[in-house]
Design a protein around this motif. Sequence first.
Motif, PDB file in Angstrom:
ATOM      1  N   GLY A  20      -2.795  19.043   5.889  1.00 18.93           N
ATOM      2  CA  GLY A  20      -3.654  17.924   6.338  1.00 18.93           C
ATOM      3  C   GLY A  20      -2.543  16.751   6.497  1.00 18.93           C
ATOM      4  O   GLY A  20      -1.533  16.925   6.031  1.00 18.93           O
ATOM      5  N   GLN A  21      -2.950  15.592   7.299  1.00 14.95           N
ATOM      6  CA  GLN A  21      -2.120  14.837   7.679  1.00 14.95           C
ATOM      7  C   GLN A  21      -2.918  13.512   7.664  1.00 14.95           C
ATOM      8  O   GLN A  21      -4.106  13.169   8.052  1.00 14.95           O
ATOM      9  CB  GLN A  21      -1.402  14.988   9.100  1.00 14.95           C
ATOM     10  CG  GLN A  21      -0.248  13.748   9.288  1.00 14.95           C
ATOM     11  CD  GLN A  21       0.389  14.321  10.527  1.00 14.95           C
ATOM     12  OE1 GLN A  21       0.058  15.355  11.412  1.00 14.95           O
ATOM     13  NE2 GLN A  21       1.379  13.454  11.036  1.00 14.95           N
ATOM     14  N   THR A  22      -2.239  12.299   7.360  1.00 16.22           N
ATOM     15  CA  THR A  22      -2.882  11.132   7.360  1.00 16.22           C
ATOM     16  C   THR A  22      -2.452  10.453   8.825  1.00 16.22           C
ATOM     17  O   THR A  22      -1.596  10.523   9.156  1.00 16.22           O
ATOM     18  CB  THR A  22      -2.515   9.993   6.174  1.00 16.22           C
ATOM     19  OG1 THR A  22      -1.000   9.780   6.349  1.00 16.22           O
ATOM     20  CG2 THR A  22      -2.779  10.637   4.999  1.00 16.22           C
ATOM     21  N   ARG A  23      -3.315   9.442   9.340  1.00 10.84           N
ATOM     22  CA  ARG A  23      -3.303   8.779  10.462  1.00 10.84           C
ATOM     23  C   ARG A  23      -3.882   7.274  10.234  1.00 10.84           C
ATOM     24  O   ARG A  23      -4.794   6.988   9.842  1.00 10.84           O
ATOM     25  CB  ARG A  23      -3.954   9.398  11.673  1.00 10.84           C
ATOM     26  CG  ARG A  23      -3.970   8.758  12.933  1.00 10.84           C
ATOM     27  CD  ARG A  23      -4.681   9.277  13.894  1.00 10.84           C
ATOM     28  NE  ARG A  23      -5.804   9.417  13.887  1.00 10.84           N
ATOM     29  CZ  ARG A  23      -6.902  10.246  14.380  1.00 10.84           C
ATOM     30  NH1 ARG A  23      -6.377  11.029  15.443  1.00 10.84           N
ATOM     31  NH2 ARG A  23      -8.353  10.181  14.371  1.00 10.84           N
ATOM     32  N   LEU A  24      -2.744   6.503  10.635  1.00  9.46           N
ATOM     33  CA  LEU A  24      -3.198   5.020  10.225  1.00  9.46           C
ATOM     34  C   LEU A  24      -4.491   4.488  11.028  1.00  9.46           C
ATOM     35  O   LEU A  24      -5.028   4.956  12.111  1.00  9.46           O
ATOM     36  CB  LEU A  24      -1.957   4.133  10.787  1.00  9.46           C
ATOM     37  CG  LEU A  24      -0.609   3.968  10.112  1.00  9.46           C
ATOM     38  CD1 LEU A  24       0.268   3.320  10.696  1.00  9.46           C
ATOM     39  CD2 LEU A  24      -1.009   3.074   8.727  1.00  9.46           C
ATOM     40  N   VAL A  52      -6.778   5.965  -2.514  1.00  4.59           N
ATOM     41  CA  VAL A  52      -5.517   5.271  -2.171  1.00  4.59           C
ATOM     42  C   VAL A  52      -5.068   5.310  -0.743  1.00  4.59           C
ATOM     43  O   VAL A  52      -4.796   4.198  -0.195  1.00  4.59           O
ATOM     44  CB  VAL A  52      -4.631   5.389  -3.153  1.00  4.59           C
ATOM     45  CG1 VAL A  52      -3.136   4.783  -3.011  1.00  4.59           C
ATOM     46  CG2 VAL A  52      -4.820   5.341  -4.725  1.00  4.59           C
ATOM     47  N   MET A  53      -4.860   6.470  -0.196  1.00  3.09           N
ATOM     48  CA  MET A  53      -4.513   6.696   1.140  1.00  3.09           C
ATOM     49  C   MET A  53      -5.408   5.939   2.255  1.00  3.09           C
ATOM     50  O   MET A  53      -5.225   5.546   3.378  1.00  3.09           O
ATOM     51  CB  MET A  53      -4.214   7.965   1.435  1.00  3.09           C
ATOM     52  CG  MET A  53      -3.158   8.817   0.593  1.00  3.09           C
ATOM     53  SD  MET A  53      -2.421  10.277   0.971  1.00  3.09           S
ATOM     54  CE  MET A  53      -3.701  11.297   0.583  1.00  3.09           C
ATOM     55  N   GLU A  54      -6.873   6.042   1.691  1.00  2.00           N
ATOM     56  CA  GLU A  54      -7.832   5.785   2.750  1.00  2.00           C
ATOM     57  C   GLU A  54      -8.004   4.289   2.710  1.00  2.00           C
ATOM     58  O   GLU A  54      -8.486   3.612   3.804  1.00  2.00           O
ATOM     59  CB  GLU A  54      -9.175   6.255   2.316  1.00  2.00           C
ATOM     60  CG  GLU A  54      -9.201   7.904   2.588  1.00  2.00           C
ATOM     61  CD  GLU A  54     -10.436   8.553   1.910  1.00  2.00           C
ATOM     62  OE1 GLU A  54     -11.063   7.482   1.297  1.00  2.00           O
ATOM     63  OE2 GLU A  54     -10.764   9.611   2.244  1.00  2.00           O
ATOM     64  N   LEU A 114       0.908  -1.091   0.166  1.00  2.42           N
ATOM     65  CA  LEU A 114       0.023   0.020   0.038  1.00  2.42           C
ATOM     66  C   LEU A 114       1.049   1.344   0.007  1.00  2.42           C
ATOM     67  O   LEU A 114       0.513   2.172  -0.748  1.00  2.42           O
ATOM     68  CB  LEU A 114      -0.887  -0.047   1.302  1.00  2.42           C
ATOM     69  CG  LEU A 114      -1.983  -1.033   1.348  1.00  2.42           C
ATOM     70  CD1 LEU A 114      -2.952  -0.863   2.432  1.00  2.42           C
ATOM     71  CD2 LEU A 114      -2.958  -1.084  -0.007  1.00  2.42           C
ATOM     72  N   LEU A 115       1.958   1.236   0.441  1.00  2.00           N
ATOM     73  CA  LEU A 115       2.909   2.485   0.702  1.00  2.00           C
ATOM     74  C   LEU A 115       3.410   2.627  -0.872  1.00  2.00           C
ATOM     75  O   LEU A 115       3.435   3.755  -1.317  1.00  2.00           O
ATOM     76  CB  LEU A 115       4.220   2.067   1.553  1.00  2.00           C
ATOM     77  CG  LEU A 115       5.325   3.151   1.670  1.00  2.00           C
ATOM     78  CD1 LEU A 115       4.686   4.550   1.981  1.00  2.00           C
ATOM     79  CD2 LEU A 115       6.225   2.845   2.198  1.00  2.00           C
ATOM     80  N   LYS A 116       3.643   1.722  -1.650  1.00  9.50           N
ATOM     81  CA  LYS A 116       4.309   1.678  -2.797  1.00  9.50           C
ATOM     82  C   LYS A 116       3.117   2.409  -3.827  1.00  9.50           C
ATOM     83  O   LYS A 116       3.281   3.277  -4.530  1.00  9.50           O
ATOM     84  CB  LYS A 116       4.866   0.490  -3.639  1.00  9.50           C
ATOM     85  CG  LYS A 116       5.241   0.496  -4.940  1.00  9.50           C
ATOM     86  CD  LYS A 116       5.580  -0.789  -5.665  1.00  9.50           C
ATOM     87  CE  LYS A 116       6.199  -0.266  -7.050  1.00  9.50           C
ATOM     88  NZ  LYS A 116       5.545   0.543  -7.776  1.00  9.50           N
ATOM     89  N   GLU A 117       1.874   1.876  -3.742  1.00 11.47           N
ATOM     90  CA  GLU A 117       0.788   2.415  -4.452  1.00 11.47           C
ATOM     91  C   GLU A 117       0.497   3.969  -4.104  1.00 11.47           C
ATOM     92  O   GLU A 117       0.144   4.734  -4.964  1.00 11.47           O
ATOM     93  CB  GLU A 117      -0.412   1.702  -3.922  1.00 11.47           C
ATOM     94  CG  GLU A 117      -1.518   2.097  -5.011  1.00 11.47           C
ATOM     95  CD  GLU A 117      -2.698   1.145  -4.580  1.00 11.47           C
ATOM     96  OE1 GLU A 117      -3.880   1.389  -5.122  1.00 11.47           O
ATOM     97  OE2 GLU A 117      -3.019   0.451  -3.490  1.00 11.47           O
ATOM     98  N   THR A 118       0.751   4.342  -2.819  1.00 12.94           N
ATOM     99  CA  THR A 118       0.568   5.426  -2.264  1.00 12.94           C
ATOM    100  C   THR A 118       1.839   6.543  -2.668  1.00 12.94           C
ATOM    101  O   THR A 118       1.480   7.644  -3.225  1.00 12.94           O
ATOM    102  CB  THR A 118       0.640   5.648  -0.772  1.00 12.94           C
ATOM    103  OG1 THR A 118      -0.622   4.680  -0.312  1.00 12.94           O
ATOM    104  CG2 THR A 118       0.390   6.988  -0.395  1.00 12.94           C
ATOM    105  N   VAL A 119       2.805   6.116  -2.715  1.00 10.87           N
ATOM    106  CA  VAL A 119       3.868   6.771  -3.240  1.00 10.87           C
ATOM    107  C   VAL A 119       3.905   7.013  -4.926  1.00 10.87           C
ATOM    108  O   VAL A 119       3.951   8.140  -5.507  1.00 10.87           O
ATOM    109  CB  VAL A 119       5.422   6.082  -2.853  1.00 10.87           C
ATOM    110  CG1 VAL A 119       6.290   6.555  -3.633  1.00 10.87           C
ATOM    111  CG2 VAL A 119       5.918   6.065  -1.678  1.00 10.87           C
ATOM    112  N   ASP A 120       3.513   6.003  -5.606  1.00 15.36           N
ATOM    113  CA  ASP A 120       3.231   5.970  -6.933  1.00 15.36           C
ATOM    114  C   ASP A 120       2.162   7.063  -7.169  1.00 15.36           C
ATOM    115  O   ASP A 120       2.253   8.023  -8.161  1.00 15.36           O
ATOM    116  CB  ASP A 120       2.867   4.744  -7.642  1.00 15.36           C
ATOM    117  CG  ASP A 120       3.965   3.904  -7.453  1.00 15.36           C
ATOM    118  OD1 ASP A 120       5.238   4.228  -7.395  1.00 15.36           O
ATOM    119  OD2 ASP A 120       3.732   2.596  -7.713  1.00 15.36           O
TER     120      ASP A 120
END
Length: 256
Positions: free
Chosen positions: A174-178, A159-161, A86-92
């Motif tokens: 804003g900021q994401t939180r796991l 994607v981040m969600e 999921l990190l790779k998908e997010t970075v992309d």
Amino acid sequence: MGRGIVFFDIDGTLCRYAGKVDPGLKECFRRFHEKGNAAFLCTGRSPVDIQPDILELGFDGMIALMGAYIEVGGKVIQNKCIPQSLLKETVDVLLANQIQAFLLGREIYARTEYARDYDWNLPVFHGMEDLYVNGHEPEIASIDLDFGRIEDIEICLPVMEKHSEFIQYSDITGQTRLHGVNKSRGIMTVLGFPEYRGMTSYAIGDSQNDIEMLRFVDVGIAMGDAPQEVSDCAKWQTSVVEADGVGRALRHFGLA
């Protein structure tokens, strides 16, 4: 009121971002420690993004990365991260859409080339390969986002969600939180340690990611410029950073 354990937000609470800790606060913390109180940082920042003058105030541990990372007495208790796929998908998706993003992890604080550096000299990542630390897979727990308008990042949110919720601080940040972590859950973990059981718990903060912790502790304290939705969750409100807000709160409750 006896010994207390206090959880301190950093930005807008102990200091402004990239600002210095006021000398008067250092003296206040000296008295705070003399009275036998315990102090924890409770922040959205990465541990590698906490400057020495903050750490020199003296802390028994920290809850960082919006609650994903917990450290008690120098020992890492929790270090939750975005799964690698999921990190790779997010970075992309961040790079493909030229998003102003900062990736935060226990040992990482890096930005896309589209994000302003603010003279911080942050490393730039152009793909997953730039995020490896000493050959290890990147451990990223949170993403800071800057944008001109919320519509600019909407293509990235689905994607981040998949791994995080997005907390919007203002019209442009804003900021994401796991999923499954927040500051209050981190506090619950800390209060489970025998040495902190039975102590009156306090939290001081000013932003939307502080809401859960202000509600959870015995005494939630909002900074003077906290948004209404944040101050509504607190039992007491102090002044702003520049008017000795933290020191005023500690003295009010007999902690310093």
